[in-house]
Design an enzyme around this catalytic site. Structure first.
Site, PDB file in Angstrom:
ATOM      1  N   HIS A 137       0.815  -1.220   0.000  1.00 53.38           N
ATOM      2  CA  HIS A 137       0.000   0.000   0.000  1.00 53.38           C
ATOM      3  C   HIS A 137       0.856   1.280   0.000  1.00 53.38           C
ATOM      4  O   HIS A 137       0.316   2.371  -0.193  1.00 53.38           O
ATOM      5  CB  HIS A 137      -0.915   0.044   1.221  1.00 53.38           C
ATOM      6  CG  HIS A 137      -1.924  -1.053   1.284  1.00 53.38           C
ATOM      7  ND1 HIS A 137      -2.821  -1.310   0.265  1.00 53.38           N
ATOM      8  CD2 HIS A 137      -2.185  -1.977   2.251  1.00 53.38           C
ATOM      9  CE1 HIS A 137      -3.585  -2.333   0.606  1.00 53.38           C
ATOM     10  NE2 HIS A 137      -3.208  -2.769   1.798  1.00 53.38           N
ATOM     11  N   ASP A 174      -2.695 -11.208  -1.036  1.00 52.15           N
ATOM     12  CA  ASP A 174      -3.292 -10.580   0.140  1.00 52.15           C
ATOM     13  C   ASP A 174      -4.796 -10.406  -0.076  1.00 52.15           C
ATOM     14  O   ASP A 174      -5.250 -10.229  -1.212  1.00 52.15           O
ATOM     15  CB  ASP A 174      -2.635  -9.223   0.373  1.00 52.15           C
ATOM     16  CG  ASP A 174      -2.907  -8.651   1.757  1.00 52.15           C
ATOM     17  OD1 ASP A 174      -4.088  -8.383   2.063  1.00 52.15           O
ATOM     18  OD2 ASP A 174      -1.950  -8.454   2.515  1.00 52.15           O
ATOM     19  N   HIS A 176      -6.347  -7.866   0.669  1.00 50.51           N
ATOM     20  CA  HIS A 176      -6.511  -6.471   0.262  1.00 50.51           C
ATOM     21  C   HIS A 176      -5.757  -6.195  -1.038  1.00 50.51           C
ATOM     22  O   HIS A 176      -4.678  -6.751  -1.261  1.00 50.51           O
ATOM     23  CB  HIS A 176      -5.996  -5.527   1.351  1.00 50.51           C
ATOM     24  CG  HIS A 176      -6.654  -5.729   2.677  1.00 50.51           C
ATOM     25  ND1 HIS A 176      -5.986  -6.215   3.778  1.00 50.51           N
ATOM     26  CD2 HIS A 176      -7.937  -5.529   3.063  1.00 50.51           C
ATOM     27  CE1 HIS A 176      -6.822  -6.308   4.798  1.00 50.51           C
ATOM     28  NE2 HIS A 176      -8.013  -5.892   4.396  1.00 50.51           N
TER      29      HIS A 176
END
Length: 216
Positions: A137, A174, A176
């Site tokens: 991220h 993941d 996410h």
């Protein structure tokens, strides 16, 4: 076949608040399980300590001003801690920083580079990097989603720049979506980013129509 485990205890020194989901115990438990299963003693498994990524290697995907901000912020927490202050403090969005966060982060980014060097030199066949803080991220200019530097993006650029690989595939498993990894290579034909995240979880990106642009 030889597999390398890339790990360093420095990763446990990236401190987050007690109830924060990204905490040292995540890696402590993983290591305990490996030890309980005696996997660290198995034939074909070698342990290699990671080197730190250099600023130039980080700057292949991150702004230098941001890299220096992470370094300076960790140093500030270290000074505060010496005076009896907090061990960790808020850094950005949902991400925290502590005295050893920069040292941990540059080794987390350096771990896949260590693995790539060993693979490309024929010393191992594959590797698993057990690291924190995580990375997918982290934006070029900011922390996000518990991440300081985008470890896998640094590795992809290193594979291309150092070894001249024509194509790199990143498989992100993941739950996410790795929004920053996608953004960094969205128009780059050399890197294929493939994510199997669950929608509509955080951060809300990674829709089926996001398939790159231009040559990417």
């Amino acid at each position: 076949m030889t597999t390398a485990l890339i790990y360093d205890p420095i990763f446990l020194e990236h401190i987050t608040p007690q109830n924060h989901p990204e905490k040292p115990q995540r890696l402590e438990m993983a290591v305990k399980v490996l030890e309980a299963l005696n996997w660290l003693e198995r034939d074909g498994l070698v342990q290699i300590p990671p080197r730190a990524a250099t600023e130039d290697e980080l700057a292949a995907v991150h702004d230098r001003e941001y890299i220096q901000l992470v370094k300076a912020s960790a140093a500030e927490v270290a000074e505060e801690e010496k005076r009896g202050g907090r061990q960790t403090r808020f850094f950005a969005t949902d991400t925290y920083i502590s005295a050893q966060s920069y040292a941990a982060a540059i080794k987390a980014a350096g771990a896949p580079l260590t693995a790539l060097d060993a693979i490309m030199n024929g010393e191992i066949d594959n590797a698993y990097c057990l690291v924190r803080p995580p990375g997918h991220h982290a934006l070029p200019e900011a922390a996000m989603g518990f991440c300081l530097f985008n470890n896998i993006a640094v590795a992809a650029r290193y594979a291309i720049d150092r070894y001249g690989l024509e194509r790199v595939m990143i498989i992100d498993y993941d739950v996410h979506h790795g929004n920053s990894t996608q953004e960094m290579f969205y128009d780059d034909p050399r890197v294929l980013y493939f994510s199997i995240h669950q929608a509509p979880f955080y951060p809300g990106t990674g829709l089926s129509g996001e398939r790159g642009e231009g040559a990417g």
